[in-house]
Design an enzyme around this catalytic site. Structure first.
Site, PDB file in Angstrom:
ATOM      1  N   LYS A 128       0.819  -1.203   0.000  1.00 50.42           N
ATOM      2  CA  LYS A 128       0.000   0.000   0.000  1.00 50.42           C
ATOM      3  C   LYS A 128       0.856   1.258   0.000  1.00 50.42           C
ATOM      4  O   LYS A 128       0.416   2.337  -0.355  1.00 50.42           O
ATOM      5  CB  LYS A 128      -0.861   0.049   1.289  1.00 50.42           C
ATOM      6  CG  LYS A 128      -1.784  -1.099   1.480  1.00 50.42           C
ATOM      7  CD  LYS A 128      -2.475  -0.956   2.855  1.00 50.42           C
ATOM      8  CE  LYS A 128      -3.167  -2.208   3.230  1.00 50.42           C
ATOM      9  NZ  LYS A 128      -3.586  -2.178   4.658  1.00 50.42           N
ATOM     10  N   GLU A 183       7.438   2.403  -6.243  1.00 48.29           N
ATOM     11  CA  GLU A 183       7.564   2.032  -4.828  1.00 48.29           C
ATOM     12  C   GLU A 183       7.727   3.288  -3.977  1.00 48.29           C
ATOM     13  O   GLU A 183       8.219   4.308  -4.448  1.00 48.29           O
ATOM     14  CB  GLU A 183       8.805   1.150  -4.635  1.00 48.29           C
ATOM     15  CG  GLU A 183       8.504  -0.331  -4.581  1.00 48.29           C
ATOM     16  CD  GLU A 183       7.716  -0.765  -3.342  1.00 48.29           C
ATOM     17  OE1 GLU A 183       7.094   0.070  -2.673  1.00 48.29           O
ATOM     18  OE2 GLU A 183       7.742  -1.963  -3.050  1.00 48.29           O
ATOM     19  N   ASP A 184       7.344   3.179  -2.723  1.00 55.42           N
ATOM     20  CA  ASP A 184       7.583   4.297  -1.809  1.00 55.42           C
ATOM     21  C   ASP A 184       9.028   4.272  -1.314  1.00 55.42           C
ATOM     22  O   ASP A 184       9.678   5.313  -1.245  1.00 55.42           O
ATOM     23  CB  ASP A 184       6.606   4.267  -0.622  1.00 55.42           C
ATOM     24  CG  ASP A 184       6.550   2.911   0.060  1.00 55.42           C
ATOM     25  OD1 ASP A 184       6.981   1.910  -0.548  1.00 55.42           O
ATOM     26  OD2 ASP A 184       6.082   2.840   1.209  1.00 55.42           O
ATOM     27  N   ASP A 237      14.506  -0.595   0.582  1.00 46.36           N
ATOM     28  CA  ASP A 237      15.209  -0.799   1.841  1.00 46.36           C
ATOM     29  C   ASP A 237      16.281  -1.869   1.582  1.00 46.36           C
ATOM     30  O   ASP A 237      17.357  -1.568   1.078  1.00 46.36           O
ATOM     31  CB  ASP A 237      14.135  -1.241   2.837  1.00 46.36           C
ATOM     32  CG  ASP A 237      14.529  -1.073   4.265  1.00 46.36           C
ATOM     33  OD1 ASP A 237      15.714  -0.886   4.527  1.00 46.36           O
ATOM     34  OD2 ASP A 237      13.649  -1.163   5.144  1.00 46.36           O
ATOM     35  N   LYS A 281      17.056   3.872   0.834  1.00 42.64           N
ATOM     36  CA  LYS A 281      17.889   3.733   2.038  1.00 42.64           C
ATOM     37  C   LYS A 281      19.039   2.811   1.671  1.00 42.64           C
ATOM     38  O   LYS A 281      18.994   1.608   1.988  1.00 42.64           O
ATOM     39  CB  LYS A 281      17.072   3.047   3.136  1.00 42.64           C
ATOM     40  CG  LYS A 281      16.446   3.953   4.145  1.00 42.64           C
ATOM     41  CD  LYS A 281      15.870   3.070   5.262  1.00 42.64           C
ATOM     42  CE  LYS A 281      14.950   3.823   6.172  1.00 42.64           C
ATOM     43  NZ  LYS A 281      14.329   2.939   7.170  1.00 42.64           N
ATOM     44  N   ARG A 326      -0.066   6.895   7.246  1.00 42.17           N
ATOM     45  CA  ARG A 326       0.012   6.905   5.780  1.00 42.17           C
ATOM     46  C   ARG A 326      -0.534   8.205   5.197  1.00 42.17           C
ATOM     47  O   ARG A 326      -0.122   8.628   4.124  1.00 42.17           O
ATOM     48  CB  ARG A 326      -0.766   5.726   5.193  1.00 42.17           C
ATOM     49  CG  ARG A 326      -0.162   4.352   5.490  1.00 42.17           C
ATOM     50  CD  ARG A 326      -0.753   3.325   4.533  1.00 42.17           C
ATOM     51  NE  ARG A 326      -0.595   1.944   4.952  1.00 42.17           N
ATOM     52  CZ  ARG A 326       0.447   1.173   4.665  1.00 42.17           C
ATOM     53  NH1 ARG A 326       1.448   1.664   3.983  1.00 42.17           N
ATOM     54  NH2 ARG A 326       0.491  -0.085   5.072  1.00 42.17           N
TER      55      ARG A 326
END
Ligand code: PRP
Length: 184
Positions: A47, A103-104, A107, A135, A169
């Site tokens: 999400k 994508e947000d 990682d 990141k 969010r």
């Protein structure tokens, strides 16, 4: 609008609504240039990416298509197998299409490495990755982000789609969550 009720849980704001807006517009303009004459299929990984996805798409001056995918990782976070389970698959085939995965955050890179392989295996003509945040310190699998919003330090960030236990969010800024809220 100041979202005081959410911002109070952050030790600092990492990226303001305005900074995000400027950068998302730049990414949209870059994609518009790079995909002239094409109709890329934009895939939102639910999400977390949803907020970035809609803003990015509206910054693109091309006839794009929208697709949504939901995934969950197998095993624990230290597992480097990178196998993810598809909870909701795409509605249409990507065979012969130019695909941009949205994508947000990247990682460890495990989720995106898997999705990238999967899309290429399904016959996508080209594949690019757009991620708002990167990141790199946490990376376990090498992964290039083609359209990157910001490189950030290894801190627990929330807002603009990113959550902690499904909260935050809807925060318009991206903030660092106060440590006492998740270290209990
Ligand atoms: C986050 C993010 C990526 C993934 C990145 O999703 O949206 O999908 O983790 O991590 P990785 O690079 O280590 O694989 P999450 O599982 O938190 O789900 P959500 O998007 O629904 O919040």
């Amino acid at each position: 609008m100041k979202q005081t009720c959410l911002l109070k849980d952050c030790s600092k704001i990492l990226l303001t609504e305005e900074e995000i807006k400027v950068r998302v517009k730049e990414l949209g303009e870059q994609i518009t240039k790079d995909y002239q004459g094409k109709e890329p299929v934009m895939v939102c990984i639910l999400k977390g990416a949803s907020v970035f996805f809609v803003d990015l798409l509206r910054s693109i001056n091309l006839p794009v298509r929208m697709e949504f995918m939901a995934v969950s990782s197998y095993g624990n976070s230290t597992d480097t197998s990178g196998v993810v389970r598809i909870l909701k698959d795409l509605d249409h085939s990507v065979y012969g299409k130019d695909v941009i995965i949205v994508e947000d955050i990247v990682d460890t890179g495990l989720t995106l490495s898997y999705i990238k392989r999967e899309m290429l295996g399904r016959g996508a003509t080209s594949l690019a990755i757009a991620a708002l945040l990167d990141k790199p310190e946490r990376r376990k699998k090498p992964l290039e982000v083609d359209y990157k919003g910001f490189t950030i330090p290894n801190e627990f960030v929330v807002g603009y789609g990113l959550d902690y236990q499904e909260r935050y969010r809807n925060m318009r800024d991206i903030g660092v969550l106060k440590e006492e809220l998740y270290s209990k």
